[in-house]
Design a protein around this motif. Structure first.
Motif, PDB file in Angstrom:
ATOM      1  N   LYS A   1       7.093  -8.594  -8.905  1.00 33.04           N
ATOM      2  CA  LYS A   1       5.995  -7.702  -8.557  1.00 33.04           C
ATOM      3  C   LYS A   1       5.937  -6.564  -9.561  1.00 33.04           C
ATOM      4  CE  LYS A   1       5.654  -8.610  -3.728  1.00 33.04           C
ATOM      5  NZ  LYS A   1       5.199  -8.086  -2.509  1.00 33.04           N
ATOM      6  N   PRO A   2       4.785  -5.885  -9.630  1.00 36.88           N
ATOM      7  CA  PRO A   2       4.722  -4.759 -10.566  1.00 36.88           C
ATOM      8  C   PRO A   2       5.704  -3.673 -10.164  1.00 36.88           C
ATOM      9  CG  PRO A   2       2.789  -4.825  -9.151  1.00 36.88           C
ATOM     10  CD  PRO A   2       3.574  -6.073  -8.883  1.00 36.88           C
TER      11      PRO A   2
ATOM     12  N   VAL B   1     -11.715  11.024  -3.559  1.00 36.51           N
ATOM     13  CA  VAL B   1     -10.744  10.689  -4.600  1.00 36.51           C
ATOM     14  C   VAL B   1      -9.427  10.268  -3.961  1.00 36.51           C
ATOM     15  CG1 VAL B   1      -9.413  11.598  -6.533  1.00 36.51           C
ATOM     16  CG2 VAL B   1     -11.829  12.193  -6.308  1.00 36.51           C
ATOM     17  N   VAL B   2      -9.020  10.969  -2.937  1.00 31.28           N
ATOM     18  CA  VAL B   2      -7.782  10.636  -2.233  1.00 31.28           C
ATOM     19  C   VAL B   2      -7.901   9.262  -1.581  1.00 31.28           C
ATOM     20  CG1 VAL B   2      -6.263  11.296  -0.338  1.00 31.28           C
ATOM     21  CG2 VAL B   2      -7.151  13.044  -1.881  1.00 31.28           C
ATOM     22  N   ASP B   3      -9.057   8.998  -0.963  1.00 36.49           N
ATOM     23  CA  ASP B   3      -9.272   7.693  -0.334  1.00 36.49           C
ATOM     24  C   ASP B   3      -9.247   6.569  -1.372  1.00 36.49           C
ATOM     25  OD1 ASP B   3      -9.488   8.943   2.121  1.00 36.49           O
ATOM     26  OD2 ASP B   3     -11.685   8.835   2.190  1.00 36.49           O
ATOM     27  N   GLN B   4      -9.901   6.775  -2.504  1.00 36.00           N
ATOM     28  CA  GLN B   4      -9.913   5.759  -3.553  1.00 36.00           C
ATOM     29  C   GLN B   4      -8.500   5.489  -4.066  1.00 36.00           C
ATOM     30  OE1 GLN B   4     -12.658   7.342  -6.417  1.00 36.00           O
ATOM     31  NE2 GLN B   4     -14.437   6.391  -5.443  1.00 36.00           N
ATOM     32  N   ASP B   5      -7.729   6.547  -4.222  1.00 35.45           N
ATOM     33  CA  ASP B   5      -6.359   6.399  -4.675  1.00 35.45           C
ATOM     34  C   ASP B   5      -5.543   5.595  -3.663  1.00 35.45           C
ATOM     35  OD1 ASP B   5      -4.119   7.147  -6.543  1.00 35.45           O
ATOM     36  OD2 ASP B   5      -3.375   8.028  -4.672  1.00 35.45           O
ATOM     37  N   ALA B   6      -5.726   5.890  -2.386  1.00 33.28           N
ATOM     38  CA  ALA B   6      -4.997   5.168  -1.338  1.00 33.28           C
ATOM     39  C   ALA B   6      -5.357   3.681  -1.355  1.00 33.28           C
ATOM     40  CB  ALA B   6      -5.286   5.777   0.031  1.00 33.28           C
ATOM     41  N   VAL B   7      -6.634   3.382  -1.552  1.00 27.99           N
ATOM     42  CA  VAL B   7      -7.069   1.981  -1.596  1.00 27.99           C
ATOM     43  C   VAL B   7      -6.481   1.280  -2.820  1.00 27.99           C
ATOM     44  CG1 VAL B   7      -9.081   0.470  -1.889  1.00 27.99           C
ATOM     45  CG2 VAL B   7      -9.152   2.322  -0.223  1.00 27.99           C
ATOM     46  N   LEU B   8      -6.503   1.935  -3.973  1.00 23.82           N
ATOM     47  CA  LEU B   8      -5.933   1.330  -5.182  1.00 23.82           C
ATOM     48  C   LEU B   8      -4.438   1.065  -5.031  1.00 23.82           C
ATOM     49  CD1 LEU B   8      -7.696   3.203  -8.106  1.00 23.82           C
ATOM     50  CD2 LEU B   8      -7.902   0.794  -7.493  1.00 23.82           C
ATOM     51  N   ARG B   9      -3.727   2.022  -4.461  1.00 28.25           N
ATOM     52  CA  ARG B   9      -2.281   1.831  -4.257  1.00 28.25           C
ATOM     53  C   ARG B   9      -2.016   0.694  -3.265  1.00 28.25           C
ATOM     54  NH1 ARG B   9       1.381   6.401  -5.359  1.00 28.25           N
ATOM     55  NH2 ARG B   9       0.265   7.871  -6.654  1.00 28.25           N
ATOM     56  N   ALA B  10      -2.814   0.621  -2.213  1.00 28.76           N
ATOM     57  CA  ALA B  10      -2.641  -0.454  -1.237  1.00 28.76           C
ATOM     58  C   ALA B  10      -2.977  -1.810  -1.871  1.00 28.76           C
ATOM     59  CB  ALA B  10      -3.509  -0.193  -0.011  1.00 28.76           C
TER      60      ALA B  10
ATOM     61  N   ALA C   1      -2.635  -2.662  -4.909  1.00 26.17           N
ATOM     62  CA  ALA C   1      -1.555  -3.007  -5.838  1.00 26.17           C
ATOM     63  C   ALA C   1      -0.368  -3.641  -5.118  1.00 26.17           C
ATOM     64  CB  ALA C   1      -1.100  -1.765  -6.601  1.00 26.17           C
ATOM     65  N   GLU C   2      -0.219  -3.374  -3.839  1.00 29.44           N
ATOM     66  CA  GLU C   2       0.899  -3.917  -3.068  1.00 29.44           C
ATOM     67  C   GLU C   2       0.643  -5.332  -2.556  1.00 29.44           C
ATOM     68  OE1 GLU C   2       3.932  -2.488  -2.426  1.00 29.44           O
ATOM     69  OE2 GLU C   2       3.291  -0.991  -3.877  1.00 29.44           O
TER      70      GLU C   2
ATOM     71  N   PRO D   1      -1.122 -11.316  -5.474  1.00 29.43           N
ATOM     72  CA  PRO D   1      -2.265 -11.492  -6.374  1.00 29.43           C
ATOM     73  C   PRO D   1      -3.442 -12.280  -5.790  1.00 29.43           C
ATOM     74  CG  PRO D   1      -0.233 -11.839  -7.567  1.00 29.43           C
ATOM     75  CD  PRO D   1       0.135 -11.680  -6.114  1.00 29.43           C
ATOM     76  N   LYS D   2      -3.185 -13.369  -5.096  1.00 28.18           N
ATOM     77  CA  LYS D   2      -4.279 -14.191  -4.549  1.00 28.18           C
ATOM     78  C   LYS D   2      -5.033 -13.415  -3.471  1.00 28.18           C
ATOM     79  CE  LYS D   2      -6.028 -18.517  -3.711  1.00 28.18           C
ATOM     80  NZ  LYS D   2      -6.140 -19.716  -4.475  1.00 28.18           N
ATOM     81  N   MET D   3      -4.306 -12.731  -2.602  1.00 26.16           N
ATOM     82  CA  MET D   3      -4.935 -11.945  -1.547  1.00 26.16           C
ATOM     83  C   MET D   3      -5.753 -10.811  -2.162  1.00 26.16           C
ATOM     84  SD  MET D   3      -3.050 -10.212   1.752  1.00 26.16           S
ATOM     85  CE  MET D   3      -2.501 -11.796   2.394  1.00 26.16           C
ATOM     86  N   ARG D   4      -5.196 -10.165  -3.167  1.00 25.53           N
ATOM     87  CA  ARG D   4      -5.905  -9.092  -3.864  1.00 25.53           C
ATOM     88  C   ARG D   4      -7.189  -9.629  -4.488  1.00 25.53           C
ATOM     89  NH1 ARG D   4      -2.701  -7.568  -8.481  1.00 25.53           N
ATOM     90  NH2 ARG D   4      -1.160  -7.082  -6.905  1.00 25.53           N
ATOM     91  N   ALA D   5      -7.097 -10.798  -5.112  1.00 23.58           N
ATOM     92  CA  ALA D   5      -8.270 -11.399  -5.755  1.00 23.58           C
ATOM     93  C   ALA D   5      -9.369 -11.687  -4.731  1.00 23.58           C
ATOM     94  CB  ALA D   5      -7.881 -12.678  -6.487  1.00 23.58           C
ATOM     95  N   VAL D   6      -8.991 -12.211  -3.578  1.00 22.66           N
ATOM     96  CA  VAL D   6      -9.980 -12.495  -2.528  1.00 22.66           C
ATOM     97  C   VAL D   6     -10.685 -11.204  -2.103  1.00 22.66           C
ATOM     98  CG1 VAL D   6     -10.254 -13.201  -0.103  1.00 22.66           C
ATOM     99  CG2 VAL D   6      -8.902 -14.607  -1.663  1.00 22.66           C
TER     100      VAL D   6
END
Length: 165
Positions: free
Chosen positions: A80-81, A100-109, A111-112, A115-120
């Protein structure tokens, strides 16, 4: 189609769609802009070589290639990264802008997620593809897209709560 015309068509595609494709790559890479730029460059290089053989509109092909290349990168590394140690436990933004805080939280989530689930989730909700289009882009069944979406959204809810604590 002459070689010169094919090159012009490819250049036009890149000019018109690269920002949208970079956003998709950014989300697939968990918010790492450098990795997203590398991923997009890799996909565009492969597309250029195959440009005359791509059937149908090139954008769905590009999105599928981004999702597959992103998943393959993690498989090749077989890990994993790594967490960004500088940011661990500290707020990532210095403002009071809730968005901005919400966007950051979504990006961090994102990233966890695997990959396949993230892609979907990226293809369904950020690129507004239908379940059928997402399944076609990822080379899987609609049922897989539905189950990955359901599990992914549930996991995102958990992760966003953890990230915002």
């Amino acid at each position: 189609m002459a070689v010169h015309a094919a090159e012009e068509d490819f250049e036009e595609f890149v000019v018109l769609r690269s920002q949208s494709l970079l956003r998709t790559a950014f989300l697939l890479c968990g918010g790492d802009r450098g990795a997203a730029e590398d991923l997009l460059q890799e996909v565009l290089e492969r597309m250029f070589v195959r440009w005359r053989r791509i059937k149908g509109p090139p954008e769905p092909y590009a999105r599928a290639a981004l999702a597959n290349a992103s998943a393959n990168r993690w498989r090749r590394r077989s890990r994993k990264p790594e967490a960004d140690w500088e940011l661990a436990g500290t707020p990532s933004v210095c403002g009071h802008e809730e968005q901005v805080v919400d966007q950051d939280a979504v990006l961090r989530a994102l990233a966890e997620l695997p990959p396949k689930m993230r892609a979907v989730l990226v293809l369904r909700y950020f690129d507004d593809l239908t379940e059928l289009q997402t399944a076609a882009a990822l080379g899987c069944g609609v049922g897989t897209v539905k189950s990955q979406t359901s599990r992914g959204l549930a996991r995102m809810r958990e992760l966003v709560v953890e990230v915002t604590r």
